[in-house]
Design a protein around this motif. Structure first.
Motif, PDB file in Angstrom:
ATOM      1  N   ALA A 179       0.804  -1.215   0.000  1.00 39.67           N
ATOM      2  CA  ALA A 179       0.000   0.000   0.000  1.00 39.67           C
ATOM      3  C   ALA A 179       0.842   1.271   0.000  1.00 39.67           C
ATOM      4  N   HIS A 180       2.133   1.170   0.382  1.00 36.23           N
ATOM      5  CA  HIS A 180       2.947   2.369   0.554  1.00 36.23           C
ATOM      6  C   HIS A 180       4.301   2.205  -0.131  1.00 36.23           C
ATOM      7  N   VAL A 181       4.841   3.310  -0.615  1.00 37.40           N
ATOM      8  CA  VAL A 181       6.121   3.271  -1.327  1.00 37.40           C
ATOM      9  C   VAL A 181       7.263   2.829  -0.416  1.00 37.40           C
ATOM     10  N   HIS A 182       7.147   3.076   0.885  1.00 33.58           N
ATOM     11  CA  HIS A 182       8.216   2.689   1.799  1.00 33.58           C
ATOM     12  C   HIS A 182       8.352   1.172   1.929  1.00 33.58           C
ATOM     13  N   GLN A 183       7.381   0.434   1.404  1.00 35.02           N
ATOM     14  CA  GLN A 183       7.445  -1.029   1.463  1.00 35.02           C
ATOM     15  C   GLN A 183       8.169  -1.617   0.259  1.00 35.02           C
ATOM     16  N   VAL A 184       8.511  -0.783  -0.714  1.00 33.93           N
ATOM     17  CA  VAL A 184       9.135  -1.294  -1.932  1.00 33.93           C
ATOM     18  C   VAL A 184      10.575  -1.706  -1.688  1.00 33.93           C
ATOM     19  N   LEU A 185      11.344  -0.883  -1.013  1.00 34.24           N
ATOM     20  CA  LEU A 185      12.754  -1.192  -0.776  1.00 34.24           C
ATOM     21  C   LEU A 185      12.915  -2.470   0.042  1.00 34.24           C
ATOM     22  N   PRO A 186      12.171  -2.662   1.137  1.00 34.97           N
ATOM     23  CA  PRO A 186      12.251  -3.943   1.846  1.00 34.97           C
ATOM     24  C   PRO A 186      11.895  -5.134   0.960  1.00 34.97           C
ATOM     25  N   TRP A 187      10.956  -4.940   0.042  1.00 38.17           N
ATOM     26  CA  TRP A 187      10.610  -6.030  -0.878  1.00 38.17           C
ATOM     27  C   TRP A 187      11.783  -6.361  -1.797  1.00 38.17           C
TER      28      TRP A 187
END
Length: 254
Positions: free
Chosen positions: A233-241
Motif C-alpha cells: 500500500a505504501h512506497v516505503h514497502q518497496v525497498l524492503p521487498w
C-alpha cells in the motif's frame, strides 16, 4: 541491472523521490503512458509511451536487463497491469504492485456506486442537472450521449473536443485541493451532482468531503479488476521487498 517503475501516479512520484534518497545505487526507469503532456518532474530517467503489448514489454525487459517491475499505475489503468503481469511471468521477473486504498462512503455520504463510465452517464438521468465531472479527460466522450446536462469539468490539461455538448465549462487544475475551496466551487457553480472515479488517496478526496457537507449526491465509478500479484500500500514497502527478493543489498547487508 534496472528496476522498471510503471508510473503516472503520486505513488510513482513518491517512489521516485524515496529511491533517490534511500537507495541512490538502484538504477530505475519510470515509464509513463503519455496521457499527460506535462507530467511531474522526475529524479529518474523517464520513458514515455506504450511498449507494444505483452511481447513488446517482454522484449523491453530483456533489452534493458530489468530485474524487477513496480506497478505504480493509476487505479483505473485497465490494461497495463495485466500486460505487466503476463510479461513478468514469461520472463521470470519479480513484480510488485502499489495499490492505494479506495475511498469508502462515510456517514452523511450519498453515494451511488456504478461499475463504469457508461453507467455513470446513465445514472445522471434524463432531466438536466448541473454536473461536476472529476474523472480526467480520457473518459469524457461517454457523457456526450447525455448533452442535456450542464457540465463543469476539471482536468489537468485541455480537453479539446472530447465533450461536444452545448453547456460545458473546463477548469484546468492539478491537486491537491482544499475542502473549503471545493465547497466554494460547488456552491458558486450550483453543482447538483458529483461524478468521480474511486481513485482513493488524499490529493482529490476534498471533493467528497465538500459534497458531504453540501448534501450532494455522488456517482462513484468503481475500479476495474486488477491482476492477482503481490501488493503493498505504501512506497516505503518497496525497498524492503527488493531486499527480500535478493535484488538489493543495503549498507547493513540485509
Amino acid at each position: 541491472m534496472t528496476v522498471l517503475i510503471l508510473g503516472g501516479t503520486t505513488e510513482a512520484a513518491a517512489l521516485d523521490q524515496h529511491l533517490a534518497e534511500q537507495a541512490p545505487d538502484i538504477r530505475a526507469i519510470i515509464s509513463l503512458a503519455g496521457h499527460t503532456v506535462d507530467p511531474r518532474p522526475s529524479n529518474l530517467p523517464v520513458r514515455v509511451g506504450g511498449f507494444g503489448g505483452i511481447e513488446g514489454l517482454r522484449q523491453y525487459l530483456r533489452d534493458e536487463n530489468i530485474i524487477a517491475v513496480i506497478d505504480a499505475t493509476h487505479p483505473f489503468a485497465a490494461i497495463m497491469p495485466f500486460n505487466a503481469e503476463h510479461a513478468c511471468k514469461a520472463e521470470g521477473v519479480p513484480m510488485l504492485a502499489i495499490r492505494r486504498e479506495p475511498w469508502h462512503a462515510e456517514a452523511g455520504d450519498r453515494w451511488q456506486n456504478v461499475p463504469d463510465m457508461e453507467a455513470a452517464a446513465e445514472a445522471l438521468g434524463p432531466e438536466p442537472r448541473r454536473v461536476f465531472l472529476t474523472i480526467g479527460r480520457l473518459d469524457l466522450p461517454v457523457f456526450a450521449d447525455a448533452p442535456q446536462h450542464h457540465y463543469l469539468v476539471r482536468a489537468i490539461e485541455p480537453i479539446g473536443d472530447r465533450l461536444p455538448v452545448p453547456h460545458v465549462e473546463v477548469i484546468q487544475q492539478r491537486g491537491p485541493f482544499r475542502v473549503e475551496d471545493e465547497e466554494a466551487l460547488m456552491r458558486e457553480r450550483g453543482i447538483e451532482v458529483l461524478v468521480s472515479k474511486n481513485s482513493g488517496g488524499d490529493a482529490t478526496a476534498a471533493k467528497l468531503v465538500a459534497a458531504r457537507r453540501l448534501g450532494l449526491p455522488v456517482i462513484m465509478v468503481e475500479r476495474p479488476p486488477k491482476p492477482d500479484v503481490e501488493t503493498v500500500a505504501h512506497v516505503h514497502q518497496v525497498l524492503p521487498w527488493l531486499v527480500a527478493e535478493g535484488l538489493f543489498v543495503t549498507e547493513r547487508g540485509v
